[in-house]
Design a protein around this motif. Structure first.
Motif, PDB file in Angstrom:
ATOM      1  N   UNK A  86       0.773  -1.289   0.212  1.00  0.00           N
ATOM      2  CA  UNK A  86       0.051   0.177  -0.027  1.00  0.00           C
ATOM      3  C   UNK A  86       0.977   1.395  -0.111  1.00  0.00           C
ATOM      4  N   UNK A  87       0.525   2.278  -0.841  1.00  0.00           N
ATOM      5  CA  UNK A  87       1.296   3.493  -0.891  1.00  0.00           C
ATOM      6  C   UNK A  87       0.515   4.498  -0.636  1.00  0.00           C
ATOM      7  N   UNK A  88       0.763   5.529   0.002  1.00  0.00           N
ATOM      8  CA  UNK A  88       0.045   6.739   0.589  1.00  0.00           C
ATOM      9  C   UNK A  88       0.705   7.857  -0.188  1.00  0.00           C
ATOM     10  N   UNK A  89      -0.176   8.752  -0.505  1.00  0.00           N
ATOM     11  CA  UNK A  89       0.104   9.908  -1.113  1.00  0.00           C
ATOM     12  C   UNK A  89      -0.200  11.205  -0.400  1.00  0.00           C
ATOM     13  N   UNK A  90       0.776  12.061  -0.062  1.00  0.00           N
ATOM     14  CA  UNK A  90       0.652  13.370   1.071  1.00  0.00           C
ATOM     15  C   UNK A  90       0.848  14.480   0.067  1.00  0.00           C
ATOM     16  N   UNK A  91       0.274  15.634   0.165  1.00  0.00           N
ATOM     17  CA  UNK A  91       0.674  16.772  -0.420  1.00  0.00           C
ATOM     18  C   UNK A  91      -0.692  17.291  -1.075  1.00  0.00           C
ATOM     19  N   UNK A  92      -0.842  18.629  -0.954  1.00  0.00           N
ATOM     20  CA  UNK A  92      -1.943  19.359  -1.430  1.00  0.00           C
ATOM     21  C   UNK A  92      -2.143  19.295  -3.003  1.00  0.00           C
ATOM     22  N   UNK A  93      -3.207  18.598  -3.426  1.00  0.00           N
ATOM     23  CA  UNK A  93      -3.459  18.259  -4.930  1.00  0.00           C
ATOM     24  C   UNK A  93      -2.797  17.103  -5.325  1.00  0.00           C
ATOM     25  N   UNK A  94      -2.095  16.419  -4.656  1.00  0.00           N
ATOM     26  CA  UNK A  94      -1.674  15.032  -4.877  1.00  0.00           C
ATOM     27  C   UNK A  94      -2.674  14.132  -4.861  1.00  0.00           C
ATOM     28  N   UNK A  95      -2.916  13.263  -6.180  1.00  0.00           N
ATOM     29  CA  UNK A  95      -3.877  12.394  -6.061  1.00  0.00           C
ATOM     30  C   UNK A  95      -3.563  11.407  -7.097  1.00  0.00           C
ATOM     31  N   UNK A  96      -4.109  10.165  -7.164  1.00  0.00           N
ATOM     32  CA  UNK A  96      -4.101   9.060  -7.969  1.00  0.00           C
ATOM     33  C   UNK A  96      -5.344   8.511  -8.412  1.00  0.00           C
ATOM     34  N   UNK A  97      -5.334   8.066  -9.556  1.00  0.00           N
ATOM     35  CA  UNK A  97      -6.804   7.222 -10.187  1.00  0.00           C
ATOM     36  C   UNK A  97      -6.490   6.450 -11.289  1.00  0.00           C
TER      37      UNK A  97
END
Length: 177
Positions: A86-97
């Motif tokens: 599992x990977x987590x994304x941190x940051x404003x506007x950072x996203x995955x789809x």
């Protein structure tokens, strides 16, 4: 002496394994995997499962003994349960789809990053800030997760970026006035 190498790899019900010289093939409910062992070790089918032994007792053989047993154990675990990271994304506007057969990442660049998913790997995004990489090959799952993380590794000041779930990010103090 390797304590791991001494243990035979148990074969659970519903899994078939065959040893043909240095090649081991394992077939289970999730799929089929094979691995060719190095020349310093030898494998044979025993009553308790697959047994790994050394060809001769020297430093190289001892180094490969436990590692080869663990690789065979990972083959059996992969075809029965599978592996996931599992990977987590941190940051404003950072996203995955998910976008078709590709993973679309927005990581603060001027463009979106499209990651082509290799064969044998499944990627899902339960949340926009979470990526789950799963498959039956432990090495391939780890490699794909590392390649996704490499696009934007976490930085030490605010922790922005892509990190493994549970990974500790060493934080630095910002500059002072």
């Amino acid at each position: 002496m390797s304590r791991i190498g001494k243990k035979p790899v148990p074969i659970p019900s519903g899994v078939t394994a065959s040893v043909d010289g240095q090649e081991i093939k394992v077939k289970g409910p999730k799929g089929e995997l094979s691995h060719v062992l190095v020349d310093q070790v030898i494998a044979k089918m025993g009553d308790d499962g697959i047994e790994i032994g050394m060809v001769e007792d020297n430093k190289d053989s001892r180094a490969m003994w436990g590692m080869s047993r663990t690789i065979v154990s990972n083959l059996v675990t992969g075809v029965t349960e599978g592996f996931s990271k599992t990977l987590e994304i941190n940051g404003v506007g950072y996203r995955a789809a998910m976008k078709g057969q590709a993973l679309q990442l927005q990581l603060g660049f001027s463009h979106d990053v499209d990651f082509e998913i290799p064969k044998g790997i499944e990627i899902s995004c339960p949340k926009p800030t979470e990526i789950v990489v799963s498959g039956i090959d432990k090495q391939l799952v780890g490699q794909v997760a590392a390649e996704i993380r490499r696009y934007r590794p976490p930085e030490p000041y605010k922790g922005k970026g892509v990190k493994y779930a549970g990974e500790y990010i060493f934080r630095k103090e910002g500059k002072k006035k």
